[in-house]
Design an enzyme around this catalytic site. Sequence first.
Site, mmCIF file in Angstrom:
data_model
loop_
_atom_site.group_PDB
_atom_site.id
_atom_site.type_symbol
_atom_site.label_atom_id
_atom_site.label_comp_id
_atom_site.label_asym_id
_atom_site.label_seq_id
_atom_site.Cartn_x
_atom_site.Cartn_y
_atom_site.Cartn_z
ATOM 1 N N LYS A 58 -6.898 -8.753 11.086
ATOM 2 C CA LYS A 58 -6.743 -7.320 10.854
ATOM 3 C C LYS A 58 -8.077 -6.747 10.400
ATOM 4 O O LYS A 58 -8.576 -7.089 9.324
ATOM 5 C CB LYS A 58 -5.663 -7.061 9.811
ATOM 6 C CG LYS A 58 -5.388 -5.581 9.552
ATOM 7 C CD LYS A 58 -4.249 -5.435 8.536
ATOM 8 C CE LYS A 58 -3.966 -3.973 8.227
ATOM 9 N NZ LYS A 58 -2.870 -3.822 7.252
ATOM 10 N N ARG A 96 -1.849 6.106 8.249
ATOM 11 C CA ARG A 96 -1.887 6.434 6.820
ATOM 12 C C ARG A 96 -1.268 7.790 6.563
ATOM 13 O O ARG A 96 -0.696 8.037 5.493
ATOM 14 C CB ARG A 96 -3.328 6.352 6.320
ATOM 15 C CG ARG A 96 -3.839 4.904 6.340
ATOM 16 C CD ARG A 96 -5.316 4.774 6.033
ATOM 17 N NE ARG A 96 -5.720 3.377 6.171
ATOM 18 C CZ ARG A 96 -6.971 2.943 6.107
ATOM 19 N NH1 ARG A 96 -7.949 3.819 5.892
ATOM 20 N NH2 ARG A 96 -7.248 1.663 6.242
ATOM 21 N N LYS A 144 -4.984 -6.918 15.192
ATOM 22 C CA LYS A 144 -4.894 -5.483 14.943
ATOM 23 C C LYS A 144 -6.276 -4.937 14.600
ATOM 24 O O LYS A 144 -6.935 -5.495 13.727
ATOM 25 C CB LYS A 144 -3.918 -5.235 13.787
ATOM 26 C CG LYS A 144 -3.729 -3.776 13.415
ATOM 27 C CD LYS A 144 -2.781 -3.646 12.214
ATOM 28 C CE LYS A 144 -2.589 -2.188 11.855
ATOM 29 N NZ LYS A 144 -1.723 -2.001 10.666
ATOM 30 N N TYR A 177 3.779 2.298 19.492
ATOM 31 C CA TYR A 177 4.504 3.565 19.365
ATOM 32 C C TYR A 177 4.862 4.131 20.735
ATOM 33 O O TYR A 177 5.671 5.062 20.828
ATOM 34 C CB TYR A 177 3.654 4.568 18.579
ATOM 35 C CG TYR A 177 3.218 4.030 17.241
ATOM 36 C CD1 TYR A 177 4.066 4.063 16.141
ATOM 37 C CD2 TYR A 177 1.953 3.446 17.077
ATOM 38 C CE1 TYR A 177 3.671 3.543 14.910
ATOM 39 C CE2 TYR A 177 1.552 2.934 15.855
ATOM 40 C CZ TYR A 177 2.418 2.977 14.778
ATOM 41 O OH TYR A 177 2.020 2.447 13.567
ATOM 42 N N GLU A 194 -9.883 -16.840 10.062
ATOM 43 C CA GLU A 194 -8.706 -16.222 9.459
ATOM 44 C C GLU A 194 -7.418 -16.740 10.109
ATOM 45 O O GLU A 194 -6.451 -17.083 9.420
ATOM 46 C CB GLU A 194 -8.779 -14.696 9.620
ATOM 47 C CG GLU A 194 -9.796 -14.015 8.725
ATOM 48 C CD GLU A 194 -9.281 -13.799 7.309
ATOM 49 O OE1 GLU A 194 -8.111 -14.177 7.020
ATOM 50 O OE2 GLU A 194 -10.034 -13.253 6.488
ATOM 51 N N ARG A 246 -10.785 -0.430 2.206
ATOM 52 C CA ARG A 246 -10.143 -1.751 2.267
ATOM 53 C C ARG A 246 -11.075 -2.813 2.856
ATOM 54 O O ARG A 246 -10.622 -3.849 3.335
ATOM 55 C CB ARG A 246 -8.851 -1.646 3.076
ATOM 56 C CG ARG A 246 -7.819 -0.754 2.393
ATOM 57 C CD ARG A 246 -6.515 -0.686 3.149
ATOM 58 N NE ARG A 246 -5.558 0.104 2.375
ATOM 59 C CZ ARG A 246 -4.721 0.983 2.895
ATOM 60 N NH1 ARG A 246 -4.716 1.203 4.201
ATOM 61 N NH2 ARG A 246 -3.875 1.658 2.130
ATOM 62 N N CYS A 293 0.807 -1.226 0.000
ATOM 63 C CA CYS A 293 0.000 0.000 0.000
ATOM 64 C C CYS A 293 0.837 1.271 0.000
ATOM 65 O O CYS A 293 0.472 2.262 -0.631
ATOM 66 C CB CYS A 293 -0.985 0.000 1.158
ATOM 67 S SG CYS A 293 -0.234 -0.111 2.795
#
Length: 323
Positions: A194, A204, A247, A312, A232, A216, A121
């Site tokens: 996700k 983004r 996520k 982060y 999944e 998406r 992406c």
Amino acid sequence: MMKFNRHRRLRTSAGMRELVRETFLRPSDFIYPIFFVEGENVRKEVPSMPGVYHISVDLVKEEVQELVDLGIKSIIVFGVPDHKDHVGSEAYHDHGIVQRATLEIKKHFPELVVIADTCLCQYTDHGHCGIVEDGEILNDESLQLLAKTAVSQARAGADIIAPSNMMDGFVIAIREALDEAGFVHVPVMSYAVKYASAFYGPFRDAAHSTPQFGDRKTYQMDPANRLEALREAQSDVEEGADFLIVKPSLSYLDIMRDVKNEFTLPVVAYNVSGEYAMVKAAAQNGWISEKELVLEMLTSMKRAGAELIITYHAKDAAKWLSE
């Protein structure tokens, strides 16, 4: 005499509370994301993510040394290229930004675990995670490029490949490509679960990866679905994944616990950009105690079943834990 349980006996002091504590955070639990960009001597703050920077490859040593000194053992590398095209060719180029950053990191810090985010992406001019034809994201055709990207990243020295694109079959395509290229020892940390989340906005901004059309939702999961997450994850386990990422984290702690209960692979929480930005905004306004809130959030992710946390907050949290 009235009889009841005296639960407070185990809370009478800080020492007592620590003695019976069930869940602990360590700096080595954290995986720190770094956004590498082209150019030289670049260290530019991402506007929507205070404390997070775009870093040029020449500043690797200075940036990563701080993490090593704090006891953080692993990082995940994202690339923000100058050139984009319809097939994301910079993603799988041996001289791409992630590949060059990985080579430089391993040169200075060979023991640090380098995880390469494997997606298209950031590298496509349309901002989607695969090949687009007539407005449709093509699944099987995209797998070939993702496999090429993974091999190129492993060749550059990445210790772990982390595919985040949510194409069906992405784990087995990458696993087979790595094995055929001689990288049988390189694990796959799959973004197994996700969701198509509103919490990704600041990322983004940081990765310059906003889709140029549509969204998406045809490949990322519906936030309302729970059982789909297990399907999944099961597919990725069967296809050869070595880690399972959930996520985002905060709104999906129930999913994290489901995945942990169902599978024996290590579970990784991704404490995403929107979760980070909300905390930073509230802290800057003086509405919360940032230290206490962040450590409580990260503890909740471990309590829910995560062995590792991509966050982060890693540098700040590591500092606070050493106080």
